[in-house]
Design an enzyme around this catalytic site. Structure first.
Site, PDB file in Angstrom:
ATOM      1  N   TYR A   1       0.555  -1.186   0.148  1.00 58.64           N
ATOM      2  CA  TYR A   1      -0.170   0.012  -0.207  1.00 58.64           C
ATOM      3  C   TYR A   1       1.065   1.398  -0.020  1.00 58.64           C
ATOM      4  O   TYR A   1       1.868   1.340   0.788  1.00 58.64           O
ATOM      5  CB  TYR A   1      -1.027   0.083   1.286  1.00 58.64           C
ATOM      6  CG  TYR A   1      -2.121  -0.830   1.045  1.00 58.64           C
ATOM      7  CD1 TYR A   1      -2.346  -1.732  -0.294  1.00 58.64           C
ATOM      8  CD2 TYR A   1      -2.950  -1.262   2.312  1.00 58.64           C
ATOM      9  CE1 TYR A   1      -3.340  -2.659  -0.051  1.00 58.64           C
ATOM     10  CE2 TYR A   1      -3.977  -2.059   2.145  1.00 58.64           C
ATOM     11  CZ  TYR A   1      -4.254  -2.774   1.288  1.00 58.64           C
ATOM     12  OH  TYR A   1      -5.300  -3.697   1.025  1.00 58.64           O
TER      13      TYR A   1
ATOM     14  N   SER B   1     -13.762  -2.797  -0.789  1.00 61.64           N
ATOM     15  CA  SER B   1     -14.639  -2.215  -1.770  1.00 61.64           C
ATOM     16  C   SER B   1     -15.912  -2.439  -1.482  1.00 61.64           C
ATOM     17  O   SER B   1     -16.683  -2.923  -2.476  1.00 61.64           O
ATOM     18  CB  SER B   1     -14.019  -2.691  -3.091  1.00 61.64           C
ATOM     19  OG  SER B   1     -14.541  -1.563  -4.145  1.00 61.64           O
TER      20      SER B   1
ATOM     21  N   LEU C   1     -18.297  -0.552  -1.236  1.00 61.08           N
ATOM     22  CA  LEU C   1     -19.084   0.408  -1.779  1.00 61.08           C
ATOM     23  C   LEU C   1     -18.728   0.458  -3.294  1.00 61.08           C
ATOM     24  O   LEU C   1     -18.904   1.407  -4.146  1.00 61.08           O
ATOM     25  CB  LEU C   1     -18.746   2.016  -1.307  1.00 61.08           C
ATOM     26  CG  LEU C   1     -19.343   2.010   0.313  1.00 61.08           C
ATOM     27  CD1 LEU C   1     -18.959   3.579   0.702  1.00 61.08           C
ATOM     28  CD2 LEU C   1     -20.803   1.859   0.528  1.00 61.08           C
TER      29      LEU C   1
END
Length: 295
Positions: A47, A205, A207
């Site tokens: 990340y 994820s 949404l």
């Protein structure tokens, strides 16, 4: 029914660098979340182009006692060719070798300024995965106390079963993409498998990367209409709350990964845990996404 090993809501730090905050500001945010009862945190070595773990570690360095109040879940197994790690002519690839897993875990421990990771996941299925070798890495890290629990991310049911067959302890989770917009996990056996092993899937994820709110497709439009109707029926303050309630209703007891750094959105998600959908309302959302009624 699955028992809770991971809390219903998890703080995700994939976009942490985008928040552009100081270590003190990040610390304040995490402490606010802890006060709200959210203690599981989701990370990965890659990340922020391999920078987010260390940035999170800076807030722990500011106040080491926070480490005892949270659980650190991180991932390894993807090798990105970016920045200083780029090798000319090489490509992004997966690596689940014993050496890579152990080296990644050791780097994560350094980044977080901690003596143990609460859970380490293999980030993506590696087509060259030697299950015995992964098990050996897990057993080594477990015996040393470097990692307390292990899991996988984005694994198919057969890949999960293969790795689980080599371990004498249960994998703790499979982190998967799951939302009302992307419902493959309902039909490919993944969520059934989670119930079988009594583990909580982690949903990334939830949404759909915002597509539920912004996409102009017919599917998204129908989904928004239905979510809006049900929000009024159950007293939800936003569509996001209806989505979270929909996810949390599944009997595998999912853990929803929240990718926001906005404390108000965190509070909204917390309130969503109090909302209850009927079976009919849950299936209305399913139908809006699928575009057809149940058989």
């Amino acid at each position: 029914m699955a028992h809770r090993t991971i809390s219903p809501l998890v703080l995700g730090f994939w976009r942490m660098l985008d928040w552009q905050r100081s270590a003190q500001q990040n610390l304040a945010f995490v402490e606010q979340c802890i006060e709200q009862g959210i203690v599981d945190t989701d990370h990965a070595d890659i990340y922020g182009q391999y920078r987010c773990e260390a940035v999170f570690g800076e807030l722990l360095k500011l106040k080491p006692s926070v480490r005892e109040q949270i659980r650190i879940i991180t991932k390894c197994g993807i090798a990105l060719q970016q920045g200083k790690r780029a090798v000319p002519g090489h490509v992004n690839h997966y690596n689940s070798s014993r050496e890579h897993i152990i080296a990644s875990a050791e780097k994560s421990l350094q980044h977080f300024h901690t003596d143990r990771l609460d859970c380490l996941l293999i980030h993506r299925p590696d087509y060259l995965m030697q299950a015995d070798e992964v098990a050996e890495a897990f057993n080594t890290l477990r015996a040393r106390g470097d990692v307390l629990h292990f899991g996988v991310s984005n694994f198919t049911t057969s890949q999960f079963e293969l790795l689980q067959s080599r371990l004498d302890f249960p994998l703790q989770t499979n982190q998967i993409e799951f939302s009302p917009y992307q419902m493959n996990a309902l039909d490919d056996g993944t969520l059934d498998q989670c119930q079988r092993w009594r583990i909580n899937p982690m949903c990334w994820s939830p949404l759909a990367g915002g597509e539920i709110f912004t996409s102009m497709t017919e599917k998204a439009h129908k989904l928004r209409q239905t979510l809006e109707q049900i929000a009024q029926e159950i007293g939800a303050s936003g569509l996001d709350q209806v989505v979270y309630a929909w996810l949390l209703k599944h009997p595998s007891q999912p853990a929803v990964v929240l990718g926001t750094g906005n404390i108000e959105r965190i509070r909204s998600a917390i309130c969503a845990q109090l909302l209850e959908l009927s079976h009919e309302q849950w299936y209305r959302i399913w139908q809006a996404s699928k575009g057809h009624a149940v058989p």
